[in-house]
Write an enzyme that holds these catalytic residues in place. Structure first.
Site, PDB file in Angstrom:
ATOM      1  N   LYS A 107     -24.839  99.804 -46.595  1.00 18.62           N
ATOM      2  CA  LYS A 107     -23.973  99.951 -45.414  1.00 18.62           C
ATOM      3  C   LYS A 107     -23.062 101.157 -45.667  1.00 18.62           C
ATOM      4  CE  LYS A 107     -21.394  96.957 -42.250  1.00 18.62           C
ATOM      5  NZ  LYS A 107     -22.043  97.368 -41.019  1.00 18.62           N
TER       6      LYS A 107
HETATM    7  N1  PMP Z   1     -27.655  96.366 -38.757  1.00 24.66           N
HETATM    8  C1  PMP Z   1     -26.662  97.275 -38.793  1.00 24.66           C
HETATM    9  C2  PMP Z   1     -27.022  98.722 -38.734  1.00 24.66           C
HETATM   10  C3  PMP Z   1     -25.328  96.847 -38.857  1.00 24.66           C
HETATM   11  O1  PMP Z   1     -24.337  97.748 -38.881  1.00 24.66           O
HETATM   12  C4  PMP Z   1     -25.041  95.468 -38.879  1.00 24.66           C
HETATM   13  C5  PMP Z   1     -23.609  94.995 -38.931  1.00 24.66           C
HETATM   14  N2  PMP Z   1     -23.136  94.920 -40.235  1.00 24.66           N
HETATM   15  C6  PMP Z   1     -26.108  94.555 -38.860  1.00 24.66           C
HETATM   16  C7  PMP Z   1     -27.405  95.052 -38.798  1.00 24.66           C
HETATM   17  C8  PMP Z   1     -25.857  93.077 -38.933  1.00 24.66           C
HETATM   18  O2  PMP Z   1     -25.429  92.729 -40.218  1.00 24.66           O
HETATM   19  P1  PMP Z   1     -24.466  91.480 -40.481  1.00 24.66           P
HETATM   20  O3  PMP Z   1     -25.116  90.302 -39.877  1.00 24.66           O
HETATM   21  O4  PMP Z   1     -24.372  91.390 -41.959  1.00 24.66           O
HETATM   22  O5  PMP Z   1     -23.160  91.800 -39.830  1.00 24.66           O
END
Ligand code: PMP
Length: 308
Positions: A159
């Site tokens: 991320k």
């Molecule tokens: N894909 C991306 C590109 C994201 O930024 C997010 C948000 N964090 C998600 C998927 C979903 O991840 P999560 O369920 O951990 O928030």
């Protein structure tokens, strides 16, 4: 979502007033996107405020940092405690939490290692406008003309801020075309994810989601929804999804810390199924929110109480 300031931000080891958590314009991360972050939510439960997926998010934060060579100058437990402290000291009942690790100020040039690694943790309310409508009626979505990063270009499993240039192009294009969100294909043309959400389809009773190899972020909510579906007796599969499955899916929804479980009502102007939230989506939503809000037994230990 417009920011509502809270009293404190945890900044390199201590809570400082919100307005004091500032950086220099020559901070490395400002120029080269050398920062990694998390998005976490705390929910109000009958036993007090609790953070959903604290350990999973902290683990992913450290994994993201490892992938992009960003050594966090604090042990995992310290960051975990700092997240809880930030929610507690800001007296939030419900909030969004944003831990951020970045290359700071010191030297300019892409080579990062002459810059300190700094850490900030903010917590603030995230209020969705039209939440009820969003969760019941869902979103209109357009397939983006942009693709997710090819696997040997940027690390989608991290991320890292740089990846969000792609996300921003996707959401801006989608809104300009009159959609509420964008859906991105991977470099091979298979379904990948949204601008900041994972995607699921219901097809002939099976719940489909793209595999981690489809240039997705491995979402914490995605993992929880797969678990919930299995517990509800719904068959799940993580495999490549050809674009045309979007047309024949009975239901579709996004998952994410911000999205939670949000139905997709149309894709490229074509209704998904009946064009309304489907029964599988509704069952998964009910169980997800039930656990997050402490109304259903948290058998997997997904919630961490903040304790005042
Ligand atoms: N894909 C991306 C590109 C994201 O930024 C997010 C948000 N964090 C998600 C998927 C979903 O991840 P999560 O369920 O951990 O928030």
């Amino acid at each position: 979502m417009k920011l509502t300031p809270s009293p404190y931000i945890w900044f390199n080891g201590e809570l400082v007033p919100w307005d004091k958590a500032q950086i220099h314009v020559l901070t490395h991360a400002m120029h080269y996107a050398s920062s990694v972050f998390e998005g976490i939510r705390a929910y109000p439960t009958p036993k007090g405020t609790a953070v959903l997926g604290l350990d999973a998010h902290v683990t992913r934060l450290y994994q993201s940092c490892k992938i992009v060579h960003l050594p966090i100058p604090f042990p995992k437990d310290r960051i975990r405690d700092a997240i809880l402290e930030t929610v507690r000291e800001n007296k939030h009942d419900a909030c969004y939490i944003r831990p951020l690790v970045y290359r700071g100020y010191g030297a300019l040039g892409v080579w990062p290692e002459d810059n300190p690694v700094e850490v900030a943790i903010a917590a603030f309310p995230w209020v969705k406008t039209n939440e009820k409508d969003l969760l019941e009626k869902g979103l209109s979505v357009g397939v983006s003309s942009w693709r997710r990063m090819a696997p040997d270009t940027l690390p989608s499993m991290a991320k890292v801020a740089g990846n969000y240039v792609n996300s921003a192009l996707v959401i801006v294009e989608a809104k300009r075309h009159g959609y509420q969100e964008g859906l991105v294909l991977d470099v091979d043309g298979y379904v990948s994810e949204g601008s900041g959400q994972n995607v699921f389809l219901v097809h002939e009773g099976t719940l489909w989601t793209p595999p981690v190899g489809a240039s997705i972020l491995a979402g914490v909510t995605r993992a929880y929804v797969l678990q919930i579906a299995r517990e509800l007796g719904i068959e799940t599969t993580e495999q490549r999804i050809p674009r045309e499955m979007l047309a024949i899916a009975d239901e579709a929804f996004f998952t994410g810390t911000v999205a939670e479980v949000t139905p997709i009502r149309s894709i490229d102007g074509q209704d998904v199924g009946s064009g309304a939230r489907g029964p599988v989506t509704k069952r998964i939503q009910e169980r997800f929110f039930g656990i997050a809000r402490g109304q259903i037994d948290d058998v997997h230990g997904w919630l961490t109480p903040v304790r005042r």
